[in-house]
Motif scaffolding. Structure first.
Motif, PDB file in Angstrom:
ATOM      1  N   THR A  39       0.897  -1.248   0.014  1.00 13.77           N
ATOM      2  CA  THR A  39      -0.100   0.014  -0.080  1.00 13.77           C
ATOM      3  C   THR A  39       0.728   1.120   0.065  1.00 13.77           C
ATOM      4  OG1 THR A  39      -0.157  -0.360   2.327  1.00 13.77           O
ATOM      5  CG2 THR A  39      -2.213  -0.944   0.939  1.00 13.77           C
ATOM      6  N   SER A  40       2.098   1.172   0.362  1.00  8.69           N
ATOM      7  CA  SER A  40       2.881   2.278   0.125  1.00  8.69           C
ATOM      8  C   SER A  40       4.456   1.676   0.037  1.00  8.69           C
ATOM      9  CB  SER A  40       2.848   3.277   1.598  1.00  8.69           C
ATOM     10  OG  SER A  40       3.448   2.575   2.569  1.00  8.69           O
ATOM     11  N   GLY A  41       5.295   2.620  -0.304  1.00  9.11           N
ATOM     12  CA  GLY A  41       6.914   2.357   0.016  1.00  9.11           C
ATOM     13  C   GLY A  41       7.215   2.144   1.119  1.00  9.11           C
ATOM     14  N   TYR A  42       6.656   2.825   1.989  1.00  7.36           N
ATOM     15  CA  TYR A  42       7.273   2.788   3.452  1.00  7.36           C
ATOM     16  C   TYR A  42       7.040   1.189   3.861  1.00  7.36           C
ATOM     17  CZ  TYR A  42       7.714   3.398   8.378  1.00  7.36           C
ATOM     18  OH  TYR A  42       7.907   3.709   9.698  1.00  7.36           O
ATOM     19  N   ILE A  43       5.657   0.731   3.534  1.00  9.87           N
ATOM     20  CA  ILE A  43       5.051  -0.648   3.976  1.00  9.87           C
ATOM     21  C   ILE A  43       6.148  -1.513   3.280  1.00  9.87           C
ATOM     22  CG2 ILE A  43       3.344  -2.125   4.091  1.00  9.87           C
ATOM     23  CD1 ILE A  43       2.950  -0.127   6.049  1.00  9.87           C
ATOM     24  N   ALA A  44       6.112  -1.325   1.949  1.00  9.79           N
ATOM     25  CA  ALA A  44       7.153  -2.317   1.016  1.00  9.79           C
ATOM     26  C   ALA A  44       8.699  -2.542   1.885  1.00  9.79           C
ATOM     27  CB  ALA A  44       7.286  -1.887  -0.172  1.00  9.79           C
ATOM     28  N   ASN A  45       9.355  -1.545   2.348  1.00  9.00           N
ATOM     29  CA  ASN A  45      10.360  -1.725   3.075  1.00  9.00           C
ATOM     30  C   ASN A  45      10.208  -2.223   4.401  1.00  9.00           C
ATOM     31  OD1 ASN A  45      12.555  -0.737   1.345  1.00  9.00           O
ATOM     32  ND2 ASN A  45      12.063   1.518   1.891  1.00  9.00           N
ATOM     33  N   GLU A  46       9.279  -1.754   4.935  1.00  9.20           N
ATOM     34  CA  GLU A  46       9.223  -2.352   6.409  1.00  9.20           C
ATOM     35  C   GLU A  46       8.722  -3.737   6.427  1.00  9.20           C
ATOM     36  OE1 GLU A  46       7.294  -3.170  10.017  1.00  9.20           O
ATOM     37  OE2 GLU A  46       5.898  -2.859   8.194  1.00  9.20           O
ATOM     38  N   MET A  54       0.228   6.526  -5.890  1.00  6.72           N
ATOM     39  CA  MET A  54       0.328   6.148  -4.798  1.00  6.72           C
ATOM     40  C   MET A  54       0.455   4.376  -4.616  1.00  6.72           C
ATOM     41  SD  MET A  54      -2.278   6.023  -1.523  1.00  6.72           S
ATOM     42  CE  MET A  54      -1.681   5.896   0.090  1.00  6.72           C
ATOM     43  N   GLY A  55       1.345   4.185  -3.452  1.00  3.68           N
ATOM     44  CA  GLY A  55       1.410   2.494  -3.370  1.00  3.68           C
ATOM     45  C   GLY A  55       3.070   2.339  -3.359  1.00  3.68           C
ATOM     46  N   GLY A  56       3.355   1.006  -3.081  1.00  2.57           N
ATOM     47  CA  GLY A  56       4.848   0.750  -3.218  1.00  2.57           C
ATOM     48  C   GLY A  56       5.028  -0.747  -3.688  1.00  2.57           C
ATOM     49  N   PHE A  87      20.374  -0.827   1.168  1.00  2.00           N
ATOM     50  CA  PHE A  87      20.970   0.655   0.782  1.00  2.00           C
ATOM     51  C   PHE A  87      20.034   0.888  -0.134  1.00  2.00           C
ATOM     52  CE2 PHE A  87      23.777  -0.089  -3.069  1.00  2.00           C
ATOM     53  CZ  PHE A  87      23.187  -1.558  -3.357  1.00  2.00           C
ATOM     54  N   GLU A  88      20.320   2.297  -0.516  1.00  4.66           N
ATOM     55  CA  GLU A  88      19.449   3.091  -1.396  1.00  4.66           C
ATOM     56  C   GLU A  88      19.997   3.532  -2.611  1.00  4.66           C
ATOM     57  OE1 GLU A  88      17.335   6.521   0.254  1.00  4.66           O
ATOM     58  OE2 GLU A  88      17.168   5.567   2.192  1.00  4.66           O
ATOM     59  N   SER A  89      19.574   3.742  -3.724  1.00  2.00           N
ATOM     60  CA  SER A  89      20.176   4.388  -5.182  1.00  2.00           C
ATOM     61  C   SER A  89      20.623   5.957  -4.672  1.00  2.00           C
ATOM     62  CB  SER A  89      19.643   3.997  -6.272  1.00  2.00           C
ATOM     63  OG  SER A  89      18.332   4.587  -6.230  1.00  2.00           O
ATOM     64  N   LEU A 143      17.782  -3.173  -2.735  1.00  2.00           N
ATOM     65  CA  LEU A 143      18.169  -1.682  -3.250  1.00  2.00           C
ATOM     66  C   LEU A 143      16.778  -0.657  -3.090  1.00  2.00           C
ATOM     67  CD1 LEU A 143      20.355   0.351  -4.108  1.00  2.00           C
ATOM     68  CD2 LEU A 143      19.623  -0.263  -6.369  1.00  2.00           C
ATOM     69  N   ASP A 144      16.763   0.220  -2.408  1.00  2.00           N
ATOM     70  CA  ASP A 144      15.810   1.221  -2.357  1.00  2.00           C
ATOM     71  C   ASP A 144      16.019   2.313  -3.527  1.00  2.00           C
ATOM     72  OD1 ASP A 144      14.312   3.722  -1.674  1.00  2.00           O
ATOM     73  OD2 ASP A 144      13.692   2.952   0.234  1.00  2.00           O
ATOM     74  N   GLU A 145      14.949   2.196  -4.453  1.00  3.59           N
ATOM     75  CA  GLU A 145      15.245   2.962  -5.625  1.00  3.59           C
ATOM     76  C   GLU A 145      14.081   4.157  -5.660  1.00  3.59           C
ATOM     77  OE1 GLU A 145      17.478   3.088  -8.374  1.00  3.59           O
ATOM     78  OE2 GLU A 145      17.818   1.117  -9.057  1.00  3.59           O
ATOM     79  N   VAL A 146      13.367   4.331  -4.603  1.00  3.06           N
ATOM     80  CA  VAL A 146      12.161   4.975  -4.439  1.00  3.06           C
ATOM     81  C   VAL A 146      12.359   6.682  -5.215  1.00  3.06           C
ATOM     82  CG1 VAL A 146      11.047   6.581  -2.800  1.00  3.06           C
ATOM     83  CG2 VAL A 146      10.992   4.028  -2.279  1.00  3.06           C
ATOM     84  N   HIS A 147      13.554   7.013  -4.919  1.00  4.15           N
ATOM     85  CA  HIS A 147      13.770   8.239  -5.637  1.00  4.15           C
ATOM     86  C   HIS A 147      14.433   8.305  -6.984  1.00  4.15           C
ATOM     87  CE1 HIS A 147      12.264  10.739  -2.142  1.00  4.15           C
ATOM     88  NE2 HIS A 147      12.932   9.895  -1.428  1.00  4.15           N
ATOM     89  N   ALA A 148      14.612   7.112  -7.471  1.00  5.20           N
ATOM     90  CA  ALA A 148      15.084   7.061  -8.798  1.00  5.20           C
ATOM     91  C   ALA A 148      14.177   6.277  -9.830  1.00  5.20           C
ATOM     92  CB  ALA A 148      16.403   6.119  -8.785  1.00  5.20           C
ATOM     93  N   GLY A 162       4.249   6.455  -5.693  1.00  6.31           N
ATOM     94  CA  GLY A 162       3.965   7.811  -5.109  1.00  6.31           C
ATOM     95  C   GLY A 162       4.804   8.778  -5.462  1.00  6.31           C
ATOM     96  N   LYS A 163       5.648   8.819  -6.013  1.00  7.97           N
ATOM     97  CA  LYS A 163       6.861   9.953  -6.200  1.00  7.97           C
ATOM     98  C   LYS A 163       6.932  10.430  -7.708  1.00  7.97           C
ATOM     99  CE  LYS A 163       8.744   9.530  -1.566  1.00  7.97           C
ATOM    100  NZ  LYS A 163       9.515   9.087  -0.762  1.00  7.97           N
ATOM    101  N   ALA A 164       7.935   9.651  -8.364  1.00 13.06           N
ATOM    102  CA  ALA A 164       7.569  10.026 -10.123  1.00 13.06           C
ATOM    103  C   ALA A 164       6.577   9.557 -10.659  1.00 13.06           C
ATOM    104  CB  ALA A 164       9.022   9.494 -10.526  1.00 13.06           C
TER     105      ALA A 164
HETATM  106  C1  LIG Z   1       9.373   8.061   0.416  1.00 10.31           C
HETATM  107  C2  LIG Z   1      10.162   7.198   0.815  1.00 10.31           C
HETATM  108  C3  LIG Z   1       9.684   5.841   1.014  1.00 10.31           C
HETATM  109  C4  LIG Z   1       8.166   5.478   1.137  1.00 10.31           C
HETATM  110  O1  LIG Z   1       7.651   5.560   0.152  1.00 10.31           O
HETATM  111  P1  LIG Z   1       6.362   5.813   0.094  1.00 10.31           P
HETATM  112  O2  LIG Z   1       5.658   5.367  -1.086  1.00 10.31           O
HETATM  113  O3  LIG Z   1       6.253   7.350   0.158  1.00 10.31           O
HETATM  114  O4  LIG Z   1       5.318   5.430   1.481  1.00 10.31           O
HETATM  115  C5  LIG Z   1      10.825   4.716   0.974  1.00 10.31           C
HETATM  116  N1  LIG Z   1      12.035   4.829   0.930  1.00 10.31           N
HETATM  117  C6  LIG Z   1      12.560   6.132   0.662  1.00 10.31           C
HETATM  118  C7  LIG Z   1      14.183   6.509   0.404  1.00 10.31           C
HETATM  119  C8  LIG Z   1      11.655   7.365   0.731  1.00 10.31           C
HETATM  120  O5  LIG Z   1      12.167   8.621   0.468  1.00 10.31           O
END
Ligand SMILES: *Cc1c(COP(=O)(O)O)cnc(C)c1O
Length: 404
Positions: free
Chosen positions: A113-120, A253-255, A184-186, A213-218, A247-249
């Motif tokens: 349901t979000s990127g946060y939940i995907a990671n967690e 919404m969602g992860g 880690f993140e990109s 790898l968290d590519e949320v901002h990429a 939810g970003k680019a």
């Molecule tokens: C925003 C963010 C998330 C969470 O993504 P959401 O879809 O907003 O919950 C995860 N990782 C990083 C690095 C973020 O900046």
């Protein structure tokens, strides 16, 4: 216990540090991104330009996204009506997962349901699936990864940000036969720097570790098809689990995660944060899929985005403002003090109609408070002129520090 007093003093502690958060009440104008209407605390309504949206390409207002969302609502209604297991899996979810797996050149993908939940949920679950797992986590990982690692309840080591020599020291010291995961993140979203992906993959191979790898901002922004930095650098096949947001680019919404089918199947079967929650609304899945597919061939939009960021950085540097070095589309300007940070942000909004949220602890370490700008392809030269002029005015008026 005096409960009210406890809550009041919890808020007072935040206020005393100057980092009490006030949310700006905005209403965007569809078709005029990044313009929005701001309702002031006094109830006035004023036009502002938004400079801190993570809707990096304005896809949240793109017709291809909004039309597919409307169509989905007309076709199947509002909510999913259940968890994925209990009637909440729709054609839209299945298609979106296929789209995402293809984006990252992986066998499968799994929606959250979000990127946060995907990671967690994913990181916590890996701790259960892999007995004796040791997690190696970058010091600047996002709060959602930190929570996931905590939830994994396994041994963990934090390596100094982007320091592969330190990572290797920690890997070397761990038992050779133990299962290991490097998280880690990109693109790091507050500094705009990039993780040393290839070097981390080399170490993972050498020490038998999985890579996460968290590519949320990429995602949507880098790589030939918007698959992220790993795609750009030809490293997709060396990352075991890629995590991203819709939810970003992608502007919705969602992860999700993308990985080998067996990994996705295991997480799908074991992660409470996936299993026990109502799935994304079908319209969200439809909009996200339209966005992902559109961006797979939107090279010019990605180029324009990079050009806008480079232009703003050059303008800020020329104006002698303390630009923090960033390798990406993120443009942070150092302030170094939470009270000053809020004062500058308030003045930009009140006196110039420019909205940029102050970034204070705990989002960034104390002493590195900043304003973080995210120019999009829709921020034109006139808006940049306005912004730089306003920044010079407030920096001078409040005698903010100019050294980077
Ligand atoms: C925003 C963010 C998330 C969470 O993504 P959401 O879809 O907003 O919950 C995860 N990782 C990083 C690095 C973020 O900046």
């Amino acid at each position: 216990m005096d409960y009210t007093e406890a809550f009041t003093s919890a808020v007072a502690r935040v206020r005393a540090e100057g980092r009490y958060r006030v949310f700006a009440n905005l209403r965007r104008y569809k078709g005029q991104f990044p313009r929005a209407r701001w309702r002031t605390p006094d109830g006035d309504v004023r036009d502002v330009t938004v400079w801190c949206s993570n809707d990096y390409l304005g896809m949240g207002q793109s017709a291809c996204v909004t039309e597919s969302m409307k169509q989905a609502i007309d076709d199947v209604g509002a909510g999913a009506g259940g968890t994925r297991n209990i009637s909440g899996t729709t054609h839209y979810h299945v298609e979106l997962e296929r789209s995402l797996a293809d984006l990252h050149d992986k066998e499968a993908a799994l929606l959250f349901t979000s990127g946060y939940i995907a990671n967690e949920a994913t990181l916590a679950t890996l701790g259960k699936i892999l007995p004796g797992l040791i997690i190696f986590s970058d010091a600047l990982n996002h709060a959602s990864m930190i929570e996931g690692v905590r939830g994994a309840r396994c041994e963990k080591h934090v390596w100094r940000h982007n320091d592969v020599a330190h990572l290797e020291e920690l890997l070397k010291a761990a038992p050779a036969g133990a299962p290991k995961l490097i998280a880690f993140e990109s693109v790091y979203s507050m500094d705009g720097d990039v993780g040393p992906i290839e070097a981390v993959c080399d170490l993972a191979e050498k020490y038998g570790a999985l890579t996460y790898l968290d590519e949320v901002h990429a995602v949507g922004l880098y790589g030939l098809r918007g698959g992220g930095i790993a795609e750009r650098d030809g490293l997709l096949d060396r990352i075991d689990i890629i995590e991203g947001t819709l939810g970003k680019a992608f502007g919705v919404m969602g992860g999700y995660i993308a990985a080998d089918a067996v990994i996705v199947d295991a997480v799908r079967s074991w992660a409470p944060g996936f299993i026990f929650t109502t799935s994304l609304a079908p319209s969200l899945a439809a909009g996200a899929r339209a966005s992902v597919e559109y961006l797979k061939s939107a090279h010019e939009l990605r180029e324009k985005h990079q050009e806008r960021a480079a232009t703003l950085k050059a303008r800020v540097r020329e104006a002698g403002l303390p630009l923090m070095e960033s390798e990406t589309h993120i443009v942070p300007i150092r302030v170094g003090d939470p009270v000053m940070c809020k004062r500058l942000s308030d003045a930009l909004l009140d006196d110039h109609g420019l909205y940029v949220q102050p970034i204070n602890y705990p989002t960034v370490p104390r002493g590195t408070e900043r304003l973080r700008f995210t120019p999009t392809p829709l921020h034109d030269d006139t808006m940049m002129d306005e912004l730089v002029e306003a920044l010079e005015e407030v920096w001078t008026r409040f005698k903010a520090v100019r050294a980077a």
